[in-house]
Design a protein around this motif. Sequence first.
Motif, PDB file in Angstrom:
ATOM      1  N   ILE A   1       0.872  -1.171   0.000  1.00 32.65           N
ATOM      2  CA  ILE A   1       0.000   0.000   0.000  1.00 32.65           C
ATOM      3  C   ILE A   1       0.907   1.217   0.000  1.00 32.65           C
ATOM      4  CG2 ILE A   1      -1.784   1.285   1.231  1.00 32.65           C
ATOM      5  CD1 ILE A   1      -2.684  -1.341   2.480  1.00 32.65           C
ATOM      6  N   ARG A   2       0.752   2.079  -1.014  1.00 34.31           N
ATOM      7  CA  ARG A   2       1.648   3.226  -1.139  1.00 34.31           C
ATOM      8  C   ARG A   2       0.902   4.538  -1.023  1.00 34.31           C
ATOM      9  NH1 ARG A   2       5.115   3.918  -6.536  1.00 34.31           N
ATOM     10  NH2 ARG A   2       3.282   5.063  -7.261  1.00 34.31           N
ATOM     11  N   LEU A   3       1.451   5.440  -0.218  1.00 27.37           N
ATOM     12  CA  LEU A   3       0.950   6.805  -0.091  1.00 27.37           C
ATOM     13  C   LEU A   3       1.893   7.719  -0.851  1.00 27.37           C
ATOM     14  CD1 LEU A   3       0.053   5.185   2.614  1.00 27.37           C
ATOM     15  CD2 LEU A   3      -0.483   7.452   3.493  1.00 27.37           C
ATOM     16  N   ASN A   4       1.315   8.676  -1.582  1.00 31.21           N
ATOM     17  CA  ASN A   4       2.105   9.531  -2.464  1.00 31.21           C
ATOM     18  C   ASN A   4       1.676  10.986  -2.295  1.00 31.21           C
ATOM     19  OD1 ASN A   4       3.945   9.610  -5.040  1.00 31.21           O
ATOM     20  ND2 ASN A   4       2.138  10.842  -5.559  1.00 31.21           N
ATOM     21  N   ALA A   5       2.660  11.879  -2.293  1.00 29.52           N
ATOM     22  CA  ALA A   5       2.384  13.317  -2.261  1.00 29.52           C
ATOM     23  C   ALA A   5       3.549  14.042  -2.923  1.00 29.52           C
ATOM     24  CB  ALA A   5       2.201  13.814  -0.828  1.00 29.52           C
ATOM     25  N   GLY A   6       3.269  15.215  -3.488  1.00 34.31           N
ATOM     26  CA  GLY A   6       4.344  15.979  -4.107  1.00 34.31           C
ATOM     27  C   GLY A   6       3.831  17.195  -4.837  1.00 34.31           C
ATOM     28  N   ASN A   7       4.775  17.971  -5.383  1.00 34.84           N
ATOM     29  CA  ASN A   7       4.410  19.152  -6.173  1.00 34.84           C
ATOM     30  C   ASN A   7       5.341  19.323  -7.369  1.00 34.84           C
ATOM     31  OD1 ASN A   7       6.736  19.986  -4.928  1.00 34.84           O
ATOM     32  ND2 ASN A   7       5.880  21.825  -3.998  1.00 34.84           N
ATOM     33  N   ILE A   8       5.975  18.219  -7.826  1.00 36.03           N
ATOM     34  CA  ILE A   8       6.800  18.276  -9.035  1.00 36.03           C
ATOM     35  C   ILE A   8       5.863  18.166 -10.223  1.00 36.03           C
ATOM     36  CG2 ILE A   8       8.744  17.251 -10.275  1.00 36.03           C
ATOM     37  CD1 ILE A   8       9.698  16.078  -7.656  1.00 36.03           C
TER      38      ILE A   8
END
Length: 557
Positions: free
Chosen positions: A226-233
């Motif tokens: 289970i993967r959680l992802n966040a970013g602003n690229i």
Amino acid sequence: MTKRFWNLCKVSPVVVAATFFVANSALAAEVNEQVTNVAQLSEAQDSNNIGQVTSVSQFSDVQPTDWAFQALQSLVERYGCIAGYPNSTYRGNRALTRYEFAAGLNSCLDRVNELIATATADLVSKQDLATLQRLQEEFSAELATLRGRVDGLEARTAELEANQFSTTTKLVGEAIFNVSQPFGEQRADTDTNPDNNPDLDSNTTFSNRVRLNLYSSFTGKDQLQIRLNAGNIFNNNTSGNTGATGTNMTRLGYDVSTTDNSVSIDKINYAFNLTDAVRVKVDASGGELYENVNTFNPDFASSGRGALSRYGRFSPIYRQGQNGAGLTVTFNPGGPISLTGAYLAPTSGTGGIFGANNPGLNNGLLNGDNTIFGQLSFQPSKAFNIGLTYARSYFAGNAANSLFQGTGSAFANNPFGTGTRTESNNYGVEATFQLSSALAISGWGGYTTADTRTGANADADIWYWAGSLALKDFGGEGNVLGVIFGQPPKVTGGSIKDVATNVDRDDDTSYHLEGLYKFKLSDNIQVTPGVLVIFNPEHNDANDTIYVGTLRTTFSF
């Protein structure tokens, strides 16, 4: 220490048994600490397969010149409490496992019991007891050190058990800090008039991407991710795409679909062994072929530790069915050949409206966008690995999906325009050559034929290729100097005409050149400076060459 032990011992079964028991209790604890998986446990259990010998001459690997020969001869021929392996070897230089220690100790104890039961003259003598006392005095410092190490291991084990995250789940994280800036005169476009191109938006950006993976195992051979992802690229800022440079060819390999650092669960899958030769992976969300199969570009495939660009990571054929739900099955009988088959239904678009999880729009696992994939891998040696790949893809022509998921020219990604149902047959060949421990070459080539499934019949032929060179341990252990060069997907022919330019092919050729240096600061920190150069962006020599300078720092934990 070992020679000193045998010189003092002059071998008595009681001395051997007692001293081995004290010394090897700590040693066994250290060995046990290193057993972390089923394969290691099985290997340890195999070491228990030993048998009693009656003469030291039965050992093919023990010579009279060996320093411990007399000790072994006495233990074997006088006391009969030394066992060997079925292939008539003693293996005196290898580490002692707990199973081997138990077998040897048991053999000596059985012999002592025999002597006691038969009341022979070979019973324990005062000389044996004196030798045992001398051993205890001689090795008092070593025994104290071993006891201290055992106490330390017990304390560490207790602390880990009390503070572990989970007995079945591991948390693995990655954080990327990225500084990038494009350079050039003008943004790229698709027409042949350079006078109407806007100026390139040459601003420096600082952005990030963070991923947290939860890996759970319930049998030791399965894995739930289970993967959680966040970013602003953002793929529309100075790191690439049309907003800053006018072309997807400058996209970075680790941009994100959202740009406000909002956290989402973007990947859920479960993998298990159906048999020893068959591995099955079920993707419920975020399934990607390039994470399920070998992409034959091991030094640059990772988004966080590989190539800086999107195209430089691997062949675009592995982007078919991206962000899908479905099944991947790999058959590996243990020889040089393995087979992989997969079916993925992409869940791209806002809320995944075009994929397997929305039957309300006549989309679903079997009747919406989908990819059928197959790959034959051949690895006759560790130095050479080659793959033959095929993918049949269908998508409804929505803006979220394209033939190569934003890799290559805009014309190659949507040759028939947005809203046209499209079917494609994709063929690829990939290879890796490990020329030495410090030099590796990888490459790929691909051909795609695409056809319309609505409106007027039309087709398009698309080609692409690339090669990479990796110099390992360059300037330090763990560092990699890399160069990637190739041609992104290009329309070379067909019956279709671009609506804007009224042409049926990309007349010119874009070239992708990337140089990077992966510098390993520690096991958890990697810094990668590099530059990306796109010649004739959008396969249009009326466009100026575009450069993208990038500094990526990757933290893993």
